[in-house]
Design a protein around this motif. Structure first.
Motif, PDB file in Angstrom:
ATOM      1  N   GLY A 157       1.033  -1.050   0.199  1.00  0.00           N
ATOM      2  CA  GLY A 157      -0.182   0.010  -0.121  1.00  0.00           C
ATOM      3  C   GLY A 157       0.881   1.208  -0.025  1.00  0.00           C
ATOM      4  N   ALA A 158       1.386   1.773  -0.932  1.00  0.00           N
ATOM      5  CA  ALA A 158       1.937   2.761  -1.512  1.00  0.00           C
ATOM      6  C   ALA A 158       1.470   3.950  -0.489  1.00  0.00           C
ATOM      7  CB  ALA A 158       2.636   3.281  -3.140  1.00  0.00           C
ATOM      8  N   HIS A 159       2.471   5.057  -0.018  1.00  0.00           N
ATOM      9  CA  HIS A 159       2.159   6.076   0.942  1.00  0.00           C
ATOM     10  C   HIS A 159       1.474   5.705   1.987  1.00  0.00           C
ATOM     11  CE1 HIS A 159       3.918   7.757  -2.845  1.00  0.00           C
ATOM     12  NE2 HIS A 159       2.820   7.445  -3.199  1.00  0.00           N
ATOM     13  N   SER A 160       1.479   4.520   1.986  1.00  0.00           N
ATOM     14  CA  SER A 160       1.251   4.581   3.922  1.00  0.00           C
ATOM     15  C   SER A 160       2.798   4.510   5.074  1.00  0.00           C
ATOM     16  CB  SER A 160       0.182   3.270   4.102  1.00  0.00           C
ATOM     17  OG  SER A 160       0.748   2.281   4.087  1.00  0.00           O
ATOM     18  N   ALA A 161       3.144   4.719   5.947  1.00  0.00           N
ATOM     19  CA  ALA A 161       4.237   4.675   6.045  1.00  0.00           C
ATOM     20  C   ALA A 161       4.658   2.917   6.549  1.00  0.00           C
ATOM     21  CB  ALA A 161       4.554   5.310   7.969  1.00  0.00           C
ATOM     22  N   ASP A 162       3.978   2.160   7.522  1.00  0.00           N
ATOM     23  CA  ASP A 162       4.184   1.044   7.310  1.00  0.00           C
ATOM     24  C   ASP A 162       4.468   0.175   5.767  1.00  0.00           C
ATOM     25  OD1 ASP A 162       1.096   0.665   6.969  1.00  0.00           O
ATOM     26  OD2 ASP A 162       0.637   0.277   8.048  1.00  0.00           O
ATOM     27  N   ALA A 163       3.861   0.170   5.427  1.00  0.00           N
ATOM     28  CA  ALA A 163       3.794   0.107   3.726  1.00  0.00           C
ATOM     29  C   ALA A 163       5.274  -0.107   3.263  1.00  0.00           C
ATOM     30  CB  ALA A 163       2.443  -0.002   2.654  1.00  0.00           C
ATOM     31  N   ASP A 164       5.437   1.650   3.495  1.00  0.00           N
ATOM     32  CA  ASP A 164       6.292   1.350   2.722  1.00  0.00           C
ATOM     33  C   ASP A 164       7.692   1.468   3.419  1.00  0.00           C
ATOM     34  OD1 ASP A 164       5.019   2.820   0.741  1.00  0.00           O
ATOM     35  OD2 ASP A 164       5.980   5.122   1.107  1.00  0.00           O
ATOM     36  N   ALA A 165       7.988   1.460   4.692  1.00  0.00           N
ATOM     37  CA  ALA A 165       8.552   0.786   5.227  1.00  0.00           C
ATOM     38  C   ALA A 165       9.251  -0.832   5.019  1.00  0.00           C
ATOM     39  CB  ALA A 165       8.460   1.184   7.045  1.00  0.00           C
ATOM     40  N   VAL A 166       8.004  -1.497   5.291  1.00  0.00           N
ATOM     41  CA  VAL A 166       8.321  -3.178   4.958  1.00  0.00           C
ATOM     42  C   VAL A 166       9.098  -3.289   3.280  1.00  0.00           C
ATOM     43  CG1 VAL A 166       7.173  -5.182   5.158  1.00  0.00           C
ATOM     44  CG2 VAL A 166       7.057  -3.652   6.548  1.00  0.00           C
ATOM     45  N   ALA A 167       8.547  -2.335   2.722  1.00  0.00           N
ATOM     46  CA  ALA A 167       8.783  -2.277   1.013  1.00  0.00           C
ATOM     47  C   ALA A 167      10.055  -2.460   1.310  1.00  0.00           C
ATOM     48  CB  ALA A 167       7.733  -1.841   0.409  1.00  0.00           C
ATOM     49  N   ALA A 168      10.896  -0.993   1.972  1.00  0.00           N
ATOM     50  CA  ALA A 168      12.279  -0.514   1.570  1.00  0.00           C
ATOM     51  C   ALA A 168      13.218  -1.428   1.646  1.00  0.00           C
ATOM     52  CB  ALA A 168      12.077   0.506   2.216  1.00  0.00           C
ATOM     53  N   CYS A 169      12.546  -2.513   3.143  1.00  0.00           N
ATOM     54  CA  CYS A 169      13.511  -4.160   3.635  1.00  0.00           C
ATOM     55  C   CYS A 169      13.113  -4.480   2.560  1.00  0.00           C
ATOM     56  CB  CYS A 169      12.906  -4.055   4.683  1.00  0.00           C
ATOM     57  SG  CYS A 169      12.826  -2.578   6.152  1.00  0.00           S
ATOM     58  N   ARG A 170      12.255  -4.866   2.010  1.00  0.00           N
ATOM     59  CA  ARG A 170      12.093  -5.965   1.189  1.00  0.00           C
ATOM     60  C   ARG A 170      13.251  -5.733  -0.550  1.00  0.00           C
ATOM     61  NH1 ARG A 170       5.542  -6.217   1.360  1.00  0.00           N
ATOM     62  NH2 ARG A 170       5.069  -7.965   3.246  1.00  0.00           N
ATOM     63  N   LEU A 171      13.601  -4.342  -0.514  1.00  0.00           N
ATOM     64  CA  LEU A 171      14.252  -3.936  -1.772  1.00  0.00           C
ATOM     65  C   LEU A 171      15.135  -4.150  -1.305  1.00  0.00           C
ATOM     66  CD1 LEU A 171      12.845  -0.545  -3.055  1.00  0.00           C
ATOM     67  CD2 LEU A 171      13.117  -2.338  -4.452  1.00  0.00           C
ATOM     68  N   ALA A 172      16.068  -3.930  -0.190  1.00  0.00           N
ATOM     69  CA  ALA A 172      17.243  -4.011   0.302  1.00  0.00           C
ATOM     70  C   ALA A 172      17.796  -5.660  -0.230  1.00  0.00           C
ATOM     71  CB  ALA A 172      17.349  -3.131   1.738  1.00  0.00           C
TER      72      ALA A 172
END
Length: 237
Positions: A157-172
């Motif tokens: 869910g883009a542009h919600s802090a929790d979804a974006d934080a998890v996605a950043a970890c998945r990208l890393a």
């Protein structure tokens, strides 16, 4: 063990705007994941103490009225976020933040605004900096959504802090898993390399603005510091 296989701490803010010096936190998330342990997430909504512009509300979905009704006082939220990230840093876990320069600088200014001690130095992993280094000449957008599409990473869910934080970890994790040269770097080295790459990327962007008609004025606003733009004391030049 490579850094991407250990515990990661995703960090993301949704805010009142894009100016790190004047804008405020609306929502925040710190999520610890990976390393063979259960995911642990903490999220906050703040009453930023100022009006949330309609443009910002349209991005993250939080209006001024909702923030005032449901949000905690801004100083409490900032203190909670600093404490959560402080625990992460003390445990030696890297902070993963998409465009870390923005989120960490804004958090620093919020800490100072409320008379709180800013974060100590930390290891940071920034998927935006890594992607620009790994695939410098790829055309197209490099937003979080675009990177998730490119690396085949789920974004719930883009542009919600929790979804974006998890996605950043998945990208890393994905970048570390697919690039052995990145995976082999100790965290100290990875951090210092990203600082150098971010500076190179900023120089390239500023040069692009200078040679592009109508965009020349934007060159002076490009900052090369990473992962934090230093705070300017009153009277500093």
């Amino acid at each position: 063990m490579s850094w991407h296989l250990g515990r990661l701490a995703g960090f993301d803010l949704e805010t009142t705007g894009v100016d790190v010096e004047t804008d405020r936190i609306v929502t925040a998330c710190v999520v610890q994941c990976g390393g063979g342990q259960p995911t642990a997430s903490a999220s906050w909504m703040a009453d930023p103490g100022i009006e949330i512009p309609e443009g910002a509300s349209n991005v993250h979905g939080i209006t001024t009225e909702r923030a005032r009704a449901e949000g905690k006082p801004a100083a409490e939220v900032v203190a909670d976020v600093l404490a959560a990230l402080g625990q992460v840093i003390a445990a030696g876990i890297p902070i993963v933040a998409m465009n870390a320069r923005y989120d960490l600088t804004l958090l620093d200014r919020e800490a100072r605004r409320h008379g709180l001690t800013p974060l100590p130095a930390a290891h940071v992993v920034d998927p935006l900096v890594l992607d620009k280094h790994l695939d410098r000449f790829r055309e197209g957008s490099r937003t979080l959504t675009a990177l998730c599409d490119h690396y085949d990473v789920r974004l719930d869910g883009a542009h919600s802090a929790d979804a974006d934080a998890v996605a950043a970890c998945r990208l890393a994790w994905r970048m570390g898993s697919t690039r052995s040269d990145l995976a082999a770097l100790p965290l100290d080295t990875l951090h210092s390399q990203q600082a150098a790459w971010a500076a190179e990327q900023a120089t390239s962007l500023a040069d692009y603005f200078r040679r592009t008609p109508g965009k020349e004025h934007q060159a002076d606003g490009v900052r090369s510091e990473w992962p934090l733009i230093p705070h300017q004391q009153d009277g500093d030049l």
